[in-house]
Design a protein around this motif. Structure first.
Motif, PDB file in Angstrom:
ATOM      1  N   LEU A 149      42.506  37.177  40.215  1.00  0.00           N
ATOM      2  CA  LEU A 149      43.947  37.092  40.430  1.00  0.00           C
ATOM      3  C   LEU A 149      44.544  35.897  39.701  1.00  0.00           C
ATOM      4  CD1 LEU A 149      44.067  37.947  44.243  1.00  0.00           C
ATOM      5  CD2 LEU A 149      44.714  39.438  42.339  1.00  0.00           C
ATOM      6  N   GLN A 150      43.795  34.807  39.651  1.00  0.00           N
ATOM      7  CA  GLN A 150      44.272  33.637  38.919  1.00  0.00           C
ATOM      8  C   GLN A 150      44.438  33.956  37.436  1.00  0.00           C
ATOM      9  OE1 GLN A 150      41.389  30.602  39.907  1.00  0.00           O
ATOM     10  NE2 GLN A 150      41.785  30.787  42.105  1.00  0.00           N
ATOM     11  N   ALA A 151      43.448  34.643  36.875  1.00  0.00           N
ATOM     12  CA  ALA A 151      43.539  35.017  35.460  1.00  0.00           C
ATOM     13  C   ALA A 151      44.664  36.022  35.232  1.00  0.00           C
ATOM     14  CB  ALA A 151      42.200  35.587  34.992  1.00  0.00           C
ATOM     15  N   LEU A 152      44.813  36.980  36.151  1.00  0.00           N
ATOM     16  CA  LEU A 152      45.860  37.975  36.020  1.00  0.00           C
ATOM     17  C   LEU A 152      47.240  37.331  36.115  1.00  0.00           C
ATOM     18  CD1 LEU A 152      46.454  41.043  35.783  1.00  0.00           C
ATOM     19  CD2 LEU A 152      46.493  41.113  38.291  1.00  0.00           C
ATOM     20  N   GLY A 153      47.398  36.381  37.011  1.00  0.00           N
ATOM     21  CA  GLY A 153      48.687  35.710  37.167  1.00  0.00           C
ATOM     22  C   GLY A 153      49.142  34.998  35.918  1.00  0.00           C
ATOM     23  N   VAL A 154      48.202  34.411  35.169  1.00  0.00           N
ATOM     24  CA  VAL A 154      48.541  33.745  33.908  1.00  0.00           C
ATOM     25  C   VAL A 154      48.965  34.763  32.856  1.00  0.00           C
ATOM     26  CG1 VAL A 154      47.612  32.367  31.999  1.00  0.00           C
ATOM     27  CG2 VAL A 154      47.065  31.752  34.374  1.00  0.00           C
ATOM     28  N   ASP A 160      55.946  32.068  30.508  1.00  0.00           N
ATOM     29  CA  ASP A 160      54.695  31.317  30.357  1.00  0.00           C
ATOM     30  C   ASP A 160      54.397  30.490  31.603  1.00  0.00           C
ATOM     31  OD1 ASP A 160      53.990  32.300  27.851  1.00  0.00           O
ATOM     32  OD2 ASP A 160      55.183  30.796  26.793  1.00  0.00           O
ATOM     33  N   TYR A 161      54.405  31.165  32.727  1.00  0.00           N
ATOM     34  CA  TYR A 161      54.074  30.505  33.984  1.00  0.00           C
ATOM     35  C   TYR A 161      53.060  31.361  34.729  1.00  0.00           C
ATOM     36  CZ  TYR A 161      57.050  33.731  36.718  1.00  0.00           C
ATOM     37  OH  TYR A 161      57.591  34.825  37.323  1.00  0.00           O
ATOM     38  N   ASP A 162      52.424  30.780  35.725  1.00  0.00           N
ATOM     39  CA  ASP A 162      51.335  31.412  36.463  1.00  0.00           C
ATOM     40  C   ASP A 162      51.893  32.046  37.739  1.00  0.00           C
ATOM     41  OD1 ASP A 162      49.102  32.039  37.996  1.00  0.00           O
ATOM     42  OD2 ASP A 162      47.989  30.254  37.399  1.00  0.00           O
ATOM     43  N   LEU A 163      51.952  33.377  37.757  1.00  0.00           N
ATOM     44  CA  LEU A 163      52.513  34.082  38.909  1.00  0.00           C
ATOM     45  C   LEU A 163      51.725  33.816  40.185  1.00  0.00           C
ATOM     46  CD1 LEU A 163      53.195  37.541  37.230  1.00  0.00           C
ATOM     47  CD2 LEU A 163      54.907  35.903  37.951  1.00  0.00           C
ATOM     48  N   PHE A 164      50.413  33.696  40.067  1.00  0.00           N
ATOM     49  CA  PHE A 164      49.576  33.520  41.257  1.00  0.00           C
ATOM     50  C   PHE A 164      49.656  32.091  41.781  1.00  0.00           C
ATOM     51  CE2 PHE A 164      45.415  32.703  43.318  1.00  0.00           C
ATOM     52  CZ  PHE A 164      45.473  33.668  44.304  1.00  0.00           C
ATOM     53  N   ALA A 165      49.543  31.116  40.898  1.00  0.00           N
ATOM     54  CA  ALA A 165      49.550  29.715  41.327  1.00  0.00           C
ATOM     55  C   ALA A 165      50.869  29.332  41.985  1.00  0.00           C
ATOM     56  CB  ALA A 165      49.285  28.802  40.131  1.00  0.00           C
ATOM     57  N   GLY A 166      51.960  29.984  41.564  1.00  0.00           N
ATOM     58  CA  GLY A 166      53.264  29.646  42.111  1.00  0.00           C
ATOM     59  C   GLY A 166      53.628  30.379  43.384  1.00  0.00           C
ATOM     60  N   GLY A 226      46.817  42.102  43.350  1.00  0.00           N
ATOM     61  CA  GLY A 226      47.026  42.336  41.924  1.00  0.00           C
ATOM     62  C   GLY A 226      48.189  43.274  41.670  1.00  0.00           C
ATOM     63  N   PHE A 227      48.324  44.302  42.491  1.00  0.00           N
ATOM     64  CA  PHE A 227      49.434  45.257  42.352  1.00  0.00           C
ATOM     65  C   PHE A 227      50.767  44.548  42.570  1.00  0.00           C
ATOM     66  CE2 PHE A 227      52.244  48.719  43.538  1.00  0.00           C
ATOM     67  CZ  PHE A 227      51.816  49.782  42.772  1.00  0.00           C
ATOM     68  N   GLN A 228      50.820  43.678  43.567  1.00  0.00           N
ATOM     69  CA  GLN A 228      52.050  42.930  43.822  1.00  0.00           C
ATOM     70  C   GLN A 228      52.390  42.035  42.635  1.00  0.00           C
ATOM     71  OE1 GLN A 228      52.311  40.769  47.589  1.00  0.00           O
ATOM     72  NE2 GLN A 228      53.644  39.253  46.632  1.00  0.00           N
ATOM     73  N   LEU A 229      51.401  41.335  42.100  1.00  0.00           N
ATOM     74  CA  LEU A 229      51.641  40.469  40.944  1.00  0.00           C
ATOM     75  C   LEU A 229      52.134  41.271  39.745  1.00  0.00           C
ATOM     76  CD1 LEU A 229      48.528  38.097  41.130  1.00  0.00           C
ATOM     77  CD2 LEU A 229      50.908  37.478  41.614  1.00  0.00           C
ATOM     78  N   PHE A 230      51.514  42.427  39.510  1.00  0.00           N
ATOM     79  CA  PHE A 230      51.915  43.223  38.346  1.00  0.00           C
ATOM     80  C   PHE A 230      53.342  43.735  38.504  1.00  0.00           C
ATOM     81  CE2 PHE A 230      52.059  46.226  34.993  1.00  0.00           C
ATOM     82  CZ  PHE A 230      51.045  45.903  34.115  1.00  0.00           C
ATOM     83  N   THR A 231      53.743  44.054  39.732  1.00  0.00           N
ATOM     84  CA  THR A 231      55.102  44.526  39.963  1.00  0.00           C
ATOM     85  C   THR A 231      56.122  43.476  39.561  1.00  0.00           C
ATOM     86  OG1 THR A 231      54.295  45.853  41.820  1.00  0.00           O
ATOM     87  CG2 THR A 231      56.663  45.538  41.660  1.00  0.00           C
ATOM     88  N   GLU A 232      55.769  42.198  39.709  1.00  0.00           N
ATOM     89  CA  GLU A 232      56.686  41.146  39.284  1.00  0.00           C
ATOM     90  C   GLU A 232      56.964  41.245  37.784  1.00  0.00           C
ATOM     91  OE1 GLU A 232      56.232  37.143  40.807  1.00  0.00           O
ATOM     92  OE2 GLU A 232      54.651  37.838  42.159  1.00  0.00           O
TER      93      GLU A 232
END
Length: 556
Positions: free
Chosen positions: A44-49, A18-24, A120-126
């Motif tokens: 990206l902000q919404a996707l990170g959440v 429950d953390y924001d991948l993009f903001a961090g 977005g692809f990088q965030l999703f890989t996380e």
């Protein structure tokens, strides 16, 4: 009997959830500002959440512990050749497709679409890399389809639509489509010219020249995609063909799935061996020029290999940082231990440098109508694929060690680190291993990129790329000054890997000088270029600003 319970749990970290991948991810945000300052990052902000939520993390876990199952026949003995996935796999696919990671850059609208999609692809890989295999192949197949205007006209709108439809049926009845590829055969591997699968003429129709394909593919990933681009030998040589799983009349194509691969990692994705038993396909591009036709695909899938490893690095780093922040040893948190701080700061540098290089490559792909950017896309594709992916496994091992035994087990939230470690070698192998990338760099240096000025010197383009960072650090200046001579004097392929490494380090350093805080660039140049570094992570010199490096990298 006295109470002898011994199972009180203390000093165990809470899961990173429950953390924001993009903001961090400060490095990613800075890379976006540098490469696409006008970009709207709200998606990206919404996707990170969403990607950092417990719900999506549960889907990632379930998709891996319940791997796909092959169903070759139905209960009555009819051949069906279907792969059955856990519902969480479909939930992940729907999220990735809904975010446009499979085709948004080809749908038009907005500036820097490849940079946006890359982030977005990088965030999703996380969250989960396995399901991104069909996503990446769909992304890379769309431009290659332009070699057959009729098929491109019918399929591109649905390949770029943000609707996920997993049912295997005629393309007319589906809102969204996915595509895969079939290149590799058991006797050739990367040497696709050794392919033996053959294609024979079978008339013409509204999609152009129809062919009958007979043969096999040794690695046929994501076999439940709606169609595939495959290579086969035709009368005039190796040709590129469009091969759907379901034919336009609604019947199943003659594709027999022999078995699913039992892989080291990438467990949620189905990779298979198949036979074509007179399967129907259509020619894409010029007959006998199949390799030329798929070159575009290779550039884009190699970008995704670099992005994927970058995302895995970031997630491994985030897990290590969050664990050491909470876990105590020898009287204080691990994060306060001097040696651990060096390891984590070193990993943070590597992660940010990978982000800088992979996003720079995405920018070059966005702007290939510019001669300089076309040259950089051609040069940086093999460089980024080679160096970032080579660093991944070492990175994951060191990050796992930060968690100790908790990092090695598969169970629960900590099992993500073991999953990352098993996943890391894939991107280095897929789409051309290290030697293939090093040789491709040599070709790029000796021949201008398509679309570039025919008289352009690729080495001169590299020099222009590095020029804005000159004067920032003596070690970078020395490396930049030496590269032209080394490129001109390169007499043997045996030196190509070292050249790929040094070009990667030079570009990473130049990017960090321009886009990151001074303490990041200084630590990177001093360690990677000036020799104030050992042969393992955690050997930064004492001048590195550990406090600010660690604060910058914290996921929450």
């Amino acid at each position: 009997m006295p109470d002898t319970a011994t199972h009180e749990v203390t000093n165990q970290p809470e899961p990173l959830a429950d953390y924001d991948l993009f903001a961090g991810n400060a490095g990613l945000r800075d890379a976006l500002r540098f490469n696409a300052p006008q970009l709207d990052t709200a998606p990206l902000q919404a996707l990170g959440v969403r990607l950092g939520s417990r719900e999506m993390q549960a889907h990632a876990r379930l998709a891996n512990v319940h791997p796909p199952q092959l169903r070759t026949h139905d209960r009555y003995g009819h051949r069906i050749d279907e792969v059955e996935f856990h519902p969480s796999y479909h939930a992940l696919m729907a999220e990735a497709v809904g975010a446009g990671l499979h085709g948004a850059p080809w749908a038009g609208g907005g500036g820097s679409p490849h940079v946006l999609r890359a982030a977005g692809f990088q965030l999703f890989t996380e969250l989960e890399p396995s399901v991104l295999c069909p996503v990446s192949m769909t992304y890379s197949a769309v431009p290659a389809l332009q070699g057959n205007a009729a098929i491109a006209g019918d399929w591109t709108p649905k390949l770029t639509n943000r609707a996920y439809d997993p049912v295997l049926r005629d393309w007319h009845g589906k809102a969204g489509l996915t595509m895969g590829m079939g290149m590799t055969e058991k006797q050739g591997g990367s040497d696709v010219r050794a392919n033996t699968t053959r294609a024979e003429p079978d008339g013409e129709d509204g999609w152009g020249r129809r062919m009958r394909v007979t043969g096999h593919k040794w690695f046929f990933s994501a076999p439940m995609c709606d169609a595939f681009l495959v290579l086969a030998q035709s009368a005039t040589g190796l040709s590129c063909l469009f091969l759907p799983r379901v034919l336009p009349d609604g019947t199943r194509n003659a594709v027999a799935i022999q078995r699913l691969k039992d892989k080291l990692g990438n467990k949620a994705n189905a990779s298979s061996e198949v036979e074509f038993r007179g399967a129907t396909a259509w020619l894409v591009g010029e007959e006998g020029r199949g390799i030329r036709q798929i070159l575009e695909m290779g550039m884009l899938t190699r970008l995704d290999c670099a992005l994927g490893t970058t995302g895995l690095m970031r997630q491994a780093l985030a897990l290590a940082l969050d664990h050491t922040r909470q876990r105590r040893a020898f009287g204080k948190p691990l994060l306060k231990q001097a040696l651990m701080r060096n390891v984590l700061a070193d990993l943070a540098l590597e992660s940010e440098a990978a982000t800088a290089l992979s996003l720079r490559l995405a920018r070059a792909i966005d702007r290939r109508d510019d001669p300089h950017e076309a040259a950089m896309a051609r040069l940086l594709t093999p460089v980024a694929k080679f160096w970032i992916c080579k660093r991944g496994s070492h990175f994951a091992q060191e990050a796992m060690e930060c968690l100790g035994g908790n990092g090695y087990v598969e169970e629960g939230g900590e099992g993500v680190m073991a999953r990352i470690y098993r996943e890391m070698p894939l991107n280095s192998i897929w789409e051309g291993a290290g030697n293939i990338m090093a040789l491709d760099l040599l070709r790029a240096l000796r021949k201008p990129a398509p679309g570039a000025d025919p008289g352009a010197d690729p080495a001169a383009a590299l020099a222009r790329e590095l020029a804005p960072a000159l004067g920032a650090h003596p070690a970078l200046d020395r490396l930049v000054a030496a590269l032209p001579t080394r490129i001109d004097a390169l007499a043997t392929e045996a030196e190509a890997r070292r050249l790929a490494q040094d070009v990667a380090l030079a570009v990473q350093a130049a990017l960090l000088v321009q886009m990151s805080p001074d303490f990041v660039a200084a630590a990177f140049c001093s360690s990677r270029l000036a020799g104030d570094w050992g042969h393992a992570f955690g050997t930064l010199g004492a001048t590195a600003d550990f406090n600010r490096l660690l604060d910058r990298a914290m996921p929450r």
